[in-house]
Design an enzyme around this catalytic site. Structure first.
Site, PDB file in Angstrom:
ATOM      1  NE  ARG A 126      82.773 125.470   1.991  1.00 29.07           N
ATOM      2  CZ  ARG A 126      81.983 125.256   2.866  1.00 29.07           C
ATOM      3  NH1 ARG A 126      81.016 126.263   3.215  1.00 29.07           N
ATOM      4  NH2 ARG A 126      81.795 124.083   3.651  1.00 29.07           N
ATOM      5  CG  HIS A 153      82.183 130.320   7.202  1.00 30.41           C
ATOM      6  ND1 HIS A 153      82.990 129.737   6.025  1.00 30.41           N
ATOM      7  CD2 HIS A 153      81.277 129.396   7.272  1.00 30.41           C
ATOM      8  CE1 HIS A 153      82.666 128.391   5.655  1.00 30.41           C
ATOM      9  NE2 HIS A 153      81.444 128.461   6.586  1.00 30.41           N
TER      10      HIS A 153
END
Ligand code: NDP
Ligand code: OXD
Length: 308
Positions: free
Chosen positions: A223, A271
């Protein structure tokens, strides 16, 4: 059985249909259509703050992804309702590919050769055998352990670091704060596959990255909240780090004015290191719901206090 569905994604309506096919015994209610029926289960990805309002009969909340940081972040989850996440569901294979791509680029210095090509420069750089190139994986869970095994199979020297001690054939496993320095000192390429929790937020800071050998690479695929971006930029600029590949960011999409976009030693992907494989994920969620209905245990149960 009634299931409330929401996903923050433009394809969410199609995903709800996939869920309905995987769980034909259920009525699927789309929250985004204003359907707020009282339900037995919630299946969601990054739901809005009012998603759980009035849901007093939920037997479980199914998170349509591996990371639960977004759902634990101020969503006022109903107390005492089990929170269950997706485990692997087609993402492990993608993570293997992504990290192998980073490892081979760093090992064979292909980013350096691309920079040389831009200058029409013919220069052979020193060669490192694969077995002498050490890859350190932070997080040896479902995805980290799978990546570690894959890299061992490729012939890399692989280390891992986790909260509790893991045992993975061919991997040197370190655990906890006491063994972090030894893990870092031996990692030519550091891969962060931790969940984002109170304990891991900002963990990729100057202090940690200075513990890596000079010339190390950093791969951020857990993350964005793990990384202190200014510290990374400073250590790339002063030459301590050779490069970074980042897939996750504190702000997504990464703002156009972020200096990360333009740094010559940073490679950015949006991502995608492991994308949701929707059919596999929905089948897994449907199976887990059926197991809960039968009173059986499911994997991917979140410890809300631990945060993962
Ligand atoms: P798991 O929960 O299976 O594994 C988490 C690992 O991190 C475990 O080994 C755990 O240790 C370790 N860990 C947690 N906290 C700490 C800590 N404080 N110190 C040291 N180790 C710690 O998660 P997954 O492998 O399924 O997924 C990991 C993360 O990957 C997700 O949370 C998500 O953020 C990210 N992800 C990113 C994607 C992308 O496309 N970029 C896609 C999918 C996931 P222990 O073994 O002791 O419990
Ligand atoms: C996940 C992700 O956590 O896609 O599943 O990031």
């Amino acid at each position: 059985m009634d299931v409330l569905f929401f996903a923050e994604d433009e394809d969410a309506p199609a995903w709800a249909d996939v869920l309905a096919s995987a769980l034909p015994e259920a009525r699927v209610h789309r929250f985004a259509d204003g359907d707020k029926a009282s339900c037995d289960y919630a299946v969601c990805w990054k739901p809005p703050a009012d998603f759980f309002h009035g849901q007093s009969c939920l037997k479980a909340i199914m998170n349509l992804g591996a990371g639960v940081d977004a759902i634990l972040d101020g969503r006022a989850l109903p107390a005492g309702v089990p929170l269950v996440r997706v485990t692997d569901a087609g993402m492990g294979e993608q993570m293997e590919e992504y990290v192998a791509w980073c490892a081979l680029r760093a090992l064979r210095r292909t980013d350096d050769y691309a920079r040389q090509q831009a200058r029409s420069q013919w220069r052979q750089l020193p060669f490192t055998p694969r077995a002498s190139f050490s890859i350190g994986i932070m997080g040896l869970g479902v995805l980290g352990a799978r990546v570690a095994r894959y890299l061992v199979g490729m012939g890399f020297a692989v280390r891992g670091w986790s909260r509790s001690r893991q045992a993975i054939a061919g991997v040197t496993c370190h655990a906890g704060a006491d063994e972090r320095a030894a893990f870092l000192a031996a990692s030519n390429l550091l891969v962060c596959l931790l969940p984002l929790t109170e304990a891991t937020r900002g963990i990729l800071d100057r202090d940690l990255m200075l513990g890596l050998p000079a010339g190390a690479h950093v791969v951020g695929i857990g993350r964005g909240g793990h990384l202190i971006e200014a510290d990374l930029l400073a250590l790339l600029d002063n030459g301590h780090l050779a490069g970074a590949t980042l897939d996750v960011f504190a702000a997504e999409p990464l703002p156009a004015d972020s200096p990360l976009w333009r740094h010559p030693r940073i490679t950015i992907t949006p991502h995608i290191s492991a994308q949701t494989v929707i059919e596999v994920s929905m089948r897994q969620i449907a199976d887990k719901i059926r197991r809960i209905e039968r009173g059986l245990p499911v994997d991917g149960l979140i410890d809300r206090v631990r945060g993962y």
